[in-house]
Scaffold this motif. Structure first.
Motif, PDB file in Angstrom:
ATOM      1  N   TYR A  32     -47.688  17.818  40.449  1.00  0.00           N
ATOM      2  CA  TYR A  32     -47.458  19.206  40.110  1.00  0.00           C
ATOM      3  C   TYR A  32     -46.006  19.387  39.722  1.00  0.00           C
ATOM      4  N   ALA A  33     -45.190  20.014  40.545  1.00  0.00           N
ATOM      5  CA  ALA A  33     -43.770  20.155  40.217  1.00  0.00           C
ATOM      6  C   ALA A  33     -43.094  18.791  40.243  1.00  0.00           C
ATOM      7  N   MET A  34     -42.072  18.678  39.406  1.00  0.00           N
ATOM      8  CA  MET A  34     -41.244  17.473  39.391  1.00  0.00           C
ATOM      9  C   MET A  34     -39.794  17.891  39.638  1.00  0.00           C
ATOM     10  N   GLY A  35     -39.053  16.991  40.222  1.00  0.00           N
ATOM     11  CA  GLY A  35     -37.655  17.302  40.487  1.00  0.00           C
ATOM     12  C   GLY A  35     -36.756  16.105  40.275  1.00  0.00           C
ATOM     13  N   TRP A  36     -35.494  16.397  40.000  1.00  0.00           N
ATOM     14  CA  TRP A  36     -34.451  15.371  39.990  1.00  0.00           C
ATOM     15  C   TRP A  36     -33.507  15.675  41.146  1.00  0.00           C
ATOM     16  N   PHE A  37     -33.229  14.657  41.913  1.00  0.00           N
ATOM     17  CA  PHE A  37     -32.261  14.731  43.002  1.00  0.00           C
ATOM     18  C   PHE A  37     -31.187  13.691  42.739  1.00  0.00           C
ATOM     19  N   ARG A  38     -30.072  13.812  43.438  1.00  0.00           N
ATOM     20  CA  ARG A  38     -29.038  12.787  43.340  1.00  0.00           C
ATOM     21  C   ARG A  38     -28.381  12.591  44.695  1.00  0.00           C
ATOM     22  N   GLN A  39     -27.834  11.394  44.863  1.00  0.00           N
ATOM     23  CA  GLN A  39     -27.150  11.084  46.110  1.00  0.00           C
ATOM     24  C   GLN A  39     -25.922  10.255  45.799  1.00  0.00           C
ATOM     25  N   ALA A  40     -24.779  10.795  46.147  1.00  0.00           N
ATOM     26  CA  ALA A  40     -23.512  10.096  45.988  1.00  0.00           C
ATOM     27  C   ALA A  40     -23.189   9.350  47.276  1.00  0.00           C
ATOM     28  N   PRO A  41     -22.373   8.320  47.202  1.00  0.00           N
ATOM     29  CA  PRO A  41     -22.026   7.555  48.406  1.00  0.00           C
ATOM     30  C   PRO A  41     -21.455   8.445  49.495  1.00  0.00           C
ATOM     31  N   GLY A  42     -22.000   8.312  50.693  1.00  0.00           N
ATOM     32  CA  GLY A  42     -21.508   9.076  51.833  1.00  0.00           C
ATOM     33  C   GLY A  42     -21.946  10.519  51.872  1.00  0.00           C
ATOM     34  N   LYS A  43     -22.800  10.904  50.926  1.00  0.00           N
ATOM     35  CA  LYS A  43     -23.264  12.293  50.883  1.00  0.00           C
ATOM     36  C   LYS A  43     -24.776  12.354  51.022  1.00  0.00           C
ATOM     37  N   GLU A  44     -25.263  13.537  51.365  1.00  0.00           N
ATOM     38  CA  GLU A  44     -26.698  13.733  51.476  1.00  0.00           C
ATOM     39  C   GLU A  44     -27.324  13.866  50.084  1.00  0.00           C
ATOM     40  N   ARG A  45     -28.618  13.560  50.022  1.00  0.00           N
ATOM     41  CA  ARG A  45     -29.339  13.732  48.766  1.00  0.00           C
ATOM     42  C   ARG A  45     -29.412  15.229  48.453  1.00  0.00           C
ATOM     43  N   GLU A  46     -29.118  15.581  47.210  1.00  0.00           N
ATOM     44  CA  GLU A  46     -29.122  16.986  46.837  1.00  0.00           C
ATOM     45  C   GLU A  46     -30.003  17.221  45.610  1.00  0.00           C
ATOM     46  N   LEU A  47     -30.550  18.430  45.556  1.00  0.00           N
ATOM     47  CA  LEU A  47     -31.388  18.820  44.431  1.00  0.00           C
ATOM     48  C   LEU A  47     -30.529  19.048  43.193  1.00  0.00           C
ATOM     49  N   VAL A  48     -31.007  18.552  42.057  1.00  0.00           N
ATOM     50  CA  VAL A  48     -30.336  18.794  40.786  1.00  0.00           C
ATOM     51  C   VAL A  48     -31.117  19.814  39.969  1.00  0.00           C
ATOM     52  N   ALA A  49     -32.411  19.566  39.798  1.00  0.00           N
ATOM     53  CA  ALA A  49     -33.225  20.456  38.968  1.00  0.00           C
ATOM     54  C   ALA A  49     -34.694  20.251  39.290  1.00  0.00           C
ATOM     55  N   THR A  50     -35.489  21.285  39.054  1.00  0.00           N
ATOM     56  CA  THR A  50     -36.931  21.187  39.223  1.00  0.00           C
ATOM     57  C   THR A  50     -37.629  21.814  38.015  1.00  0.00           C
ATOM     58  N   ILE A  51     -38.881  21.424  37.834  1.00  0.00           N
ATOM     59  CA  ILE A  51     -39.691  21.985  36.759  1.00  0.00           C
ATOM     60  C   ILE A  51     -41.125  22.053  37.245  1.00  0.00           C
ATOM     61  N   ASN A  52     -41.801  23.166  36.937  1.00  0.00           N
ATOM     62  CA  ASN A  52     -43.170  23.303  37.398  1.00  0.00           C
ATOM     63  C   ASN A  52     -44.111  22.519  36.490  1.00  0.00           C
ATOM     64  N   ARG A  53     -45.405  22.555  36.844  1.00  0.00           N
ATOM     65  CA  ARG A  53     -46.334  21.682  36.157  1.00  0.00           C
ATOM     66  C   ARG A  53     -46.441  21.982  34.670  1.00  0.00           C
ATOM     67  N   SER A  54     -46.424  23.250  34.316  1.00  0.00           N
ATOM     68  CA  SER A  54     -46.556  23.609  32.904  1.00  0.00           C
ATOM     69  C   SER A  54     -45.256  23.412  32.124  1.00  0.00           C
ATOM     70  N   GLY A  55     -44.156  23.331  32.856  1.00  0.00           N
ATOM     71  CA  GLY A  55     -42.855  23.230  32.197  1.00  0.00           C
ATOM     72  C   GLY A  55     -42.232  24.570  31.904  1.00  0.00           C
ATOM     73  N   GLY A  56     -42.923  25.635  32.287  1.00  0.00           N
ATOM     74  CA  GLY A  56     -42.433  26.957  31.952  1.00  0.00           C
ATOM     75  C   GLY A  56     -41.395  27.521  32.902  1.00  0.00           C
ATOM     76  N   THR A  57     -41.274  26.926  34.058  1.00  0.00           N
ATOM     77  CA  THR A  57     -40.323  27.410  35.053  1.00  0.00           C
ATOM     78  C   THR A  57     -39.420  26.267  35.494  1.00  0.00           C
ATOM     79  N   THR A  58     -38.132  26.500  35.422  1.00  0.00           N
ATOM     80  CA  THR A  58     -37.166  25.494  35.834  1.00  0.00           C
ATOM     81  C   THR A  58     -36.172  26.103  36.814  1.00  0.00           C
ATOM     82  N   TYR A  59     -35.511  25.226  37.547  1.00  0.00           N
ATOM     83  CA  TYR A  59     -34.483  25.650  38.495  1.00  0.00           C
ATOM     84  C   TYR A  59     -33.368  24.616  38.451  1.00  0.00           C
ATOM     85  N   TYR A  60     -32.128  25.103  38.540  1.00  0.00           N
ATOM     86  CA  TYR A  60     -30.979  24.202  38.513  1.00  0.00           C
ATOM     87  C   TYR A  60     -30.016  24.509  39.654  1.00  0.00           C
TER      88      TYR A  60
END
Length: 125
Positions: A32-60
């Motif tokens: 369904y939804a897909m997301g990109w996360f990132r993790q830098a050395p010594g830091k927690e994994r953080e959300l970068v962006a998400t997109i819903n299944r249709s692609g019509g809704t995104t979050y940054y």
């Protein structure tokens, strides 16, 4: 099961652009939804962006808003992250993630069920 494989990372200079790709395989009808996360050395994994299944809704995340763009091609089972005006603080391992339960606006790592192995993005100053 769903398998996710990221590609497109690399070493770039500040101000450059990159496009990350994530290919989904397996039981992709569960994605369904897909997301990109990132993790830098010594830091927690953080959300970068998400997109819903249709692609019509995104979050940054605020840190990438206006510079990054998430998109998906369901026919190809692919999701992309276009990254412009890269900064050294964008350096991290970037992960693709998939929600298999059609959660409403998943923004936490715990709400994603499948993960890729990650691709390194390094931005030099």
């Amino acid at each position: 099961q769903v398998q996710l494989v990221e590609s497109g990372g690399g070493l770039v200079q500040a101000g450059d652009s990159l496009r990350l790709s994530c290919t989904a395989s397996g039981r992709t009808f569960r994605v369904y939804a897909m997301g990109w996360f990132r993790q830098a050395p010594g830091k927690e994994r953080e959300l970068v962006a998400t997109i819903n299944r249709s692609g019509g809704t995104t979050y940054y995340a605020d840190s990438v808003k206006g510079r990054f763009a998430i998109s998906r091609d369901n026919a190809k089972n692919m999701v992309y992250l276009g990254m412009n005006s890269l900064k050294p603080e964008d350096t991290a391992v970037y992960y693709c993630a998939a929600d298999a339960w059609d959660r409403a606006s998943p923004r936490n790592a715990q709400e994603y069920d499948y993960w890729g192995q990650g691709t390194q993005v390094t931005v030099s100053s």
